[in-house]
Write an enzyme that holds these catalytic residues in place. Structure first.
Site, PDB file in Angstrom:
ATOM      1  N   TYR A  91      -4.608   2.023  16.307  1.00 17.26           N
ATOM      2  CA  TYR A  91      -3.854   2.028  17.754  1.00 17.26           C
ATOM      3  C   TYR A  91      -3.543   0.574  18.445  1.00 17.26           C
ATOM      4  O   TYR A  91      -4.274   0.122  19.077  1.00 17.26           O
ATOM      5  CB  TYR A  91      -4.726   2.786  18.944  1.00 17.26           C
ATOM      6  CG  TYR A  91      -5.330   4.374  18.377  1.00 17.26           C
ATOM      7  CD1 TYR A  91      -4.674   5.228  19.192  1.00 17.26           C
ATOM      8  CD2 TYR A  91      -6.328   4.481  17.540  1.00 17.26           C
ATOM      9  CE1 TYR A  91      -4.864   6.552  18.435  1.00 17.26           C
ATOM     10  CE2 TYR A  91      -6.470   5.662  17.094  1.00 17.26           C
ATOM     11  CZ  TYR A  91      -6.064   6.852  17.837  1.00 17.26           C
ATOM     12  OH  TYR A  91      -6.186   8.173  17.403  1.00 17.26           O
ATOM     13  N   ARG A  92      -2.455   0.360  17.662  1.00 25.33           N
ATOM     14  CA  ARG A  92      -1.988  -1.112  17.964  1.00 25.33           C
ATOM     15  C   ARG A  92      -0.579  -1.383  18.225  1.00 25.33           C
ATOM     16  O   ARG A  92      -0.167  -2.545  18.715  1.00 25.33           O
ATOM     17  CB  ARG A  92      -2.387  -1.760  16.496  1.00 25.33           C
ATOM     18  CG  ARG A  92      -1.308  -1.330  15.500  1.00 25.33           C
ATOM     19  CD  ARG A  92      -1.623  -1.626  13.999  1.00 25.33           C
ATOM     20  NE  ARG A  92      -2.034  -2.984  13.960  1.00 25.33           N
ATOM     21  CZ  ARG A  92      -2.599  -3.602  12.731  1.00 25.33           C
ATOM     22  NH1 ARG A  92      -2.630  -2.652  11.690  1.00 25.33           N
ATOM     23  NH2 ARG A  92      -2.916  -4.493  12.631  1.00 25.33           N
ATOM     24  N   ARG A 150       1.177  -2.753   4.916  1.00 19.01           N
ATOM     25  CA  ARG A 150       0.822  -1.613   5.826  1.00 19.01           C
ATOM     26  C   ARG A 150       2.247  -1.184   6.016  1.00 19.01           C
ATOM     27  O   ARG A 150       2.795  -1.122   6.876  1.00 19.01           O
ATOM     28  CB  ARG A 150       0.290  -2.104   7.171  1.00 19.01           C
ATOM     29  CG  ARG A 150      -0.769  -2.904   7.159  1.00 19.01           C
ATOM     30  CD  ARG A 150      -2.113  -2.020   6.842  1.00 19.01           C
ATOM     31  NE  ARG A 150      -3.587  -2.528   6.932  1.00 19.01           N
ATOM     32  CZ  ARG A 150      -4.078  -3.384   6.129  1.00 19.01           C
ATOM     33  NH1 ARG A 150      -3.415  -3.393   4.687  1.00 19.01           N
ATOM     34  NH2 ARG A 150      -5.207  -3.831   6.257  1.00 19.01           N
ATOM     35  N   GLY A 191     -11.127  -5.649 -12.215  1.00 19.86           N
ATOM     36  CA  GLY A 191     -11.300  -6.841 -11.980  1.00 19.86           C
ATOM     37  C   GLY A 191      -9.874  -7.629 -11.343  1.00 19.86           C
ATOM     38  O   GLY A 191      -9.081  -6.883 -10.615  1.00 19.86           O
ATOM     39  N   ASP A 221     -10.203  -8.752   1.418  1.00 20.15           N
ATOM     40  CA  ASP A 221     -10.134  -9.926   2.291  1.00 20.15           C
ATOM     41  C   ASP A 221     -11.364 -10.919   1.649  1.00 20.15           C
ATOM     42  O   ASP A 221     -11.043 -12.142   1.790  1.00 20.15           O
ATOM     43  CB  ASP A 221     -10.462  -9.609   3.723  1.00 20.15           C
ATOM     44  CG  ASP A 221      -9.428  -8.668   4.335  1.00 20.15           C
ATOM     45  OD1 ASP A 221      -8.263  -8.772   4.002  1.00 20.15           O
ATOM     46  OD2 ASP A 221      -9.699  -7.698   5.126  1.00 20.15           O
TER      47      ASP A 221
END
Length: 321
Positions: A107-108, A170, A232, A260
């Site tokens: 919700y951005r 995204r 990997g 990340d």
């Protein structure tokens, strides 16, 4: 001004992740956490012993203040964060239906972070760092965010900083053709590119790992480190190439944030001037540690912690060329 190892920026949202493995319509309690690709990397690097600055534009609301205080509490410098009352802080919800089945609902749209503008940047602050880390999420948020990313890259290049780029695509945020164009534009400026295999295929149109890396190398002298999941990673420079085996994971608890953690491991190795093969092995180890714990940052280890993990999990053999 204190010199930083790394500076990064982007949207961090308040994260609601239920403890039950149920469809969200049946969940009644949502513990409050936070998550964002760039702040995850910043926290990961801080735990590995590096000085890091992260900034964003936050809503002038309780959630914005919660994010600011939480990230600052992890030892990350948040002094260049800005607040706005023109938009709210973004939210996200995780829905886990099975150990390997995670849905994320964002919700951005029109959030405070999407209001970042190039003139918000503190050029001296960015230039104080050795490395600029950017992702492909921020330019997808709005046109002004795209301009902000490109201005930060310009500042970094003017100051001979290393630019590390994680595409972190995204697909829901923008049309595929625009995404491909912008991501390749940023990649052309980056010194280190950290795509997943599917991201590399999308950006280059190539299918095989080596061919994807060669396509990126055609844009200049770069270091490519490609994430291959449980297999990997593959690294490629002008001087060396090879596959670095992954570490066994007993059970995947939460896959979100593993990339990340991987990025933090690579950047840490660059800062420590370690051999690339060892750098990638540590990045693989951090990714394996992150997926074994619930939450975006909870599994990010200290330097000593990841070293212990690596020493106790030798993994399969690497293939070098």
């Amino acid at each position: 001004m204190k010199r930083l190892d790394v500076v990064t920026f982007g949207e961090t949202m308040v994260l609601f992740q239920p403890e039950q493995m149920l469809p969200l319509e049946y969940v009644s309690h949502f513990p409050k956490r936070f998550g964002g690709a760039e702040s995850n990397v910043a926290i990961g690097l801080t735990r590995l012993g590096h000085s890091v600055g992260w900034f964003s534009k936050l809503g002038d609301d309780p959630f914005g203040r919660y994010i600011y205080k939480s990230i600052r509490g992890e030892g990350v410098d948040t002094s260049r964060c800005l607040y706005t009352n023109e938009a709210a802080t973004g939210l996200l919800f995780k829905e886990q239906l099975a150990p390997d089945h995670m849905n994320v609902y964002y919700y951005r749209k029109g959030s405070a972070a999407s209001k970042m503008e190039a003139h918000d940047l503190d050029e001296e602050y960015i230039a104080s760092a050795k490395i600029l880390h950017v992702t492909g999420i921020t330019p997808a948020l709005s046109e002004s965010c795209y301009q902000t990313v490109m201005k930060a890259i310009e500042i970094a290049k003017q100051n001979q900083m290393i630019i590390v780029f994680d595409p972190n695509i995204r697909y829901k945020l923008w049309p595929a053709e625009k995404a491909k164009s912008v991501l390749n534009e940023i990649a052309s400026h980056a010194d280190v590119i950290l795509p997943g295999l599917d991201e590399g295929q999308f950006m280059t149109g190539k299918e095989e790992t080596e061919a994807i890396a060669e396509a990126f190398m055609g844009q200049g002298n770069k270091t490519i480190v490609m994430k291959l999941g449980s297999q990997g990673a593959y690294f490629h420079t002008n001087n060396e190439q090879g596959y670095v085996a992954g570490f066994p994971v007993q059970q995947v608890i939460d896959p979100v944030g593993a990339g990340d953690g991987f990025a933090a491991g690579v950047i840490s190795g660059i800062l420590r001037q370690e051999p690339l093969q060892y750098t990638v092995r540590r990045a693989n180890a951090i990714g394996a540690m992150v997926v074994g714990m619930s939450g975006d940052i909870e599994g990010l280890p200290t330097y000593e912690g990841v070293e212990r993990f690596m020493n106790s999990n030798t993994g399969a053999r690497d293939v070098l060329r």
